[in-house]
Design a protein around this motif. Structure first.
Motif, PDB file in Angstrom:
ATOM      1  N   GLY A 281       0.823  -1.203   0.000  1.00 57.29           N
ATOM      2  CA  GLY A 281       0.000   0.000   0.000  1.00 57.29           C
ATOM      3  C   GLY A 281       0.855   1.250   0.000  1.00 57.29           C
ATOM      4  N   GLU A 282       2.121   1.085   0.392  1.00 63.04           N
ATOM      5  CA  GLU A 282       3.053   2.206   0.417  1.00 63.04           C
ATOM      6  C   GLU A 282       3.698   2.405  -0.951  1.00 63.04           C
ATOM      7  OE1 GLU A 282       4.576   1.925   5.069  1.00 63.04           O
ATOM      8  OE2 GLU A 282       5.917   1.274   3.446  1.00 63.04           O
TER       9      GLU A 282
ATOM     10  N   ASN B 142       0.693 -10.413   0.072  1.00 61.21           N
ATOM     11  CA  ASN B 142       1.343 -10.258  -1.226  1.00 61.21           C
ATOM     12  C   ASN B 142       1.210  -8.822  -1.696  1.00 61.21           C
ATOM     13  OD1 ASN B 142       2.321 -11.175  -4.029  1.00 61.21           O
ATOM     14  ND2 ASN B 142       0.304 -10.297  -4.495  1.00 61.21           N
ATOM     15  N   ALA B 143       2.308  -8.265  -2.187  1.00 60.20           N
ATOM     16  CA  ALA B 143       2.314  -6.902  -2.701  1.00 60.20           C
ATOM     17  C   ALA B 143       2.297  -6.925  -4.227  1.00 60.20           C
ATOM     18  CB  ALA B 143       3.548  -6.148  -2.217  1.00 60.20           C
ATOM     19  N   GLY B 144       1.212  -6.430  -4.810  1.00 59.14           N
ATOM     20  CA  GLY B 144       1.248  -6.108  -6.226  1.00 59.14           C
ATOM     21  C   GLY B 144       2.153  -4.902  -6.405  1.00 59.14           C
ATOM     22  N   LEU B 145       2.957  -4.879  -7.445  1.00 60.28           N
ATOM     23  CA  LEU B 145       4.008  -3.867  -7.600  1.00 60.28           C
ATOM     24  C   LEU B 145       3.901  -3.187  -8.961  1.00 60.28           C
ATOM     25  CD1 LEU B 145       6.883  -6.127  -6.238  1.00 60.28           C
ATOM     26  CD2 LEU B 145       5.832  -4.220  -5.012  1.00 60.28           C
TER      27      LEU B 145
ATOM     28  N   SER C 294      -6.369  -0.851 -10.663  1.00 68.11           N
ATOM     29  CA  SER C 294      -5.519   0.303 -10.343  1.00 68.11           C
ATOM     30  C   SER C 294      -4.059  -0.026 -10.585  1.00 68.11           C
ATOM     31  CB  SER C 294      -5.732   0.729  -8.889  1.00 68.11           C
ATOM     32  OG  SER C 294      -7.056   1.137  -8.668  1.00 68.11           O
ATOM     33  N   LEU C 295      -3.653  -1.226 -10.215  1.00 69.39           N
ATOM     34  CA  LEU C 295      -2.274  -1.665 -10.413  1.00 69.39           C
ATOM     35  C   LEU C 295      -1.887  -1.653 -11.888  1.00 69.39           C
ATOM     36  CD1 LEU C 295       0.379  -3.231  -9.552  1.00 69.39           C
ATOM     37  CD2 LEU C 295      -0.960  -5.317  -9.846  1.00 69.39           C
ATOM     38  N   ALA C 296      -2.771  -2.165 -12.735  1.00 72.77           N
ATOM     39  CA  ALA C 296      -2.425  -2.414 -14.132  1.00 72.77           C
ATOM     40  C   ALA C 296      -2.788  -1.277 -15.075  1.00 72.77           C
ATOM     41  CB  ALA C 296      -3.129  -3.692 -14.595  1.00 72.77           C
ATOM     42  N   LEU C 297      -3.587  -0.324 -14.638  1.00 72.25           N
ATOM     43  CA  LEU C 297      -4.192   0.645 -15.549  1.00 72.25           C
ATOM     44  C   LEU C 297      -3.151   1.360 -16.415  1.00 72.25           C
ATOM     45  CD1 LEU C 297      -6.996   1.795 -16.249  1.00 72.25           C
ATOM     46  CD2 LEU C 297      -6.523   3.652 -14.644  1.00 72.25           C
ATOM     47  N   GLY C 298      -3.263   1.176 -17.726  1.00 71.60           N
ATOM     48  CA  GLY C 298      -2.404   1.872 -18.668  1.00 71.60           C
ATOM     49  C   GLY C 298      -0.953   1.450 -18.664  1.00 71.60           C
TER      50      GLY C 298
ATOM     51  N   SER D  53       2.690   0.108  -4.477  1.00 71.51           N
ATOM     52  CA  SER D  53       2.341  -1.250  -4.077  1.00 71.51           C
ATOM     53  C   SER D  53       0.895  -1.327  -3.606  1.00 71.51           C
ATOM     54  CB  SER D  53       3.289  -1.745  -2.979  1.00 71.51           C
ATOM     55  OG  SER D  53       3.117  -1.001  -1.783  1.00 71.51           O
ATOM     56  N   TRP D  54       0.328  -2.500  -3.757  1.00 71.09           N
ATOM     57  CA  TRP D  54      -1.038  -2.776  -3.327  1.00 71.09           C
ATOM     58  C   TRP D  54      -1.039  -4.097  -2.561  1.00 71.09           C
ATOM     59  CZ3 TRP D  54       0.212  -0.255  -7.684  1.00 71.09           C
ATOM     60  CH2 TRP D  54      -0.546   0.852  -8.078  1.00 71.09           C
TER      61      TRP D  54
END
Length: 262
Positions: A120-121, A141-144, A167-171, A132-133
């Motif tokens: 999240g940071e 697990n952190a999506g990066l 949000s992670l992947a957008l564009g 990160s999410w």
């Protein structure tokens, strides 16, 4: 920004392959993302252990971090030169406890500069801005999402369905997406893992430039996975296989299963 795949097997390394491991480079900075089982020998085909500038870990499962131990050993236990400086390693809190406990107490204390982050940071690693999410998995697990030079690489780590994936992947120029199964994740894991079909749908909704499927469990048919992803996404698709190289304007790898979607 340049991505070199070192391995892309899920859970354990298939014969002659390795688990998750990705070398991301920009302006001479070498960032190793997820040093999973068996990636070190492949990494050493490209760079010396001392030449890794930082490590970024999505989560603490050994298929994503076990080879941090031999990497640190290669930088420390040597007679031909002085030990390398402490390696900055970014990981969620507590994720690396088991792998760092593999050696005798204190053996690698000077080899690592552990910098824990809470998913999240946002933070910086060399020339990369990192967002990160926290995504759903059996362990945190952190999506990066890495940004450098105006380009974006999104990496899911291992995850089940989540609204935060958009949000992670957008564009993003490149989406490196976990796809443990081709079309259907078993019911007992459906909250914590994803399929190639889901990855293709995410890539379409997010409008990404390229999709790379990774974390295929050994035995999963790569061609079927590409076909499943292509049912939802019309852009270029590849499977993360050893030595695949990708940049915002290139997806190429000898022997990789790849192709445009429909």
């Amino acid at each position: 920004m340049r991505l070199t795949v070192l391995g892309g097997c899920g859970a354990w390394p298939a014969a002659g392959q390795a688990c998750s491991g990705y070398l991301v480079e920009h302006d001479g900075f070498r960032l190793l993302v997820d040093p999973g089982y068996a990636i070190l020998p492949r990494l050493l085909q490209f760079v010396h252990a001392d030449d890794v500038d930082a490590v970024l870990v999505s989560h603490g499962h050994p298929d994503h971090c076990a080879d941090l131990n031999p990497l640190l050993r290669a930088r420390t236990f040597r007679d031909d030169r002085a030990p390398a400086p402490a390696l900055p390693v970014y990981a969620p809190p507590g994720a690396l406890g088991p792998v760092l406990a593999l050696d005798r107490p204190g053996a690698l204390d000077g080899a690592i500069d552990l910098r824990e982050f809470t998913p999240g940071e946002g933070f910086g690693v060399g020339p990369f801005g990192v967002r990160s999410w926290l995504l759903p998995h059996f362990v945190p697990n952190a999506g990066l999402r890495l940004e450098s030079g105006g380009h974006h690489l999104a990496y899911t780590g291992d995850t089940g369905p989540s609204p935060d994936l958009l949000s992670l992947a957008l564009g993003a120029d490149l989406l490196l997406a976990e796809a443990s199964c081709a079309r259907q994740v078993p019911d007992d894991s459906a909250r914590y893992l994803s399929s190639a079909s889901q990855a293709g749908q995410l890539a379409h909704r997010a409008g990404v430039g390229q999709l790379i499927l990774t974390h295929l469990v050994p035995g999963t048919d790569a061609a079927e996975s590409v076909e499943a992803a292509a049912e939802g996404y019309s852009g270029p698709i590849a499977v993360a296989s050893p030595d695949l190289v990708a940049s915002p304007d290139l997806v190429a790898s000898p022997g990789a299963v790849a192709g445009p979607g429909r």
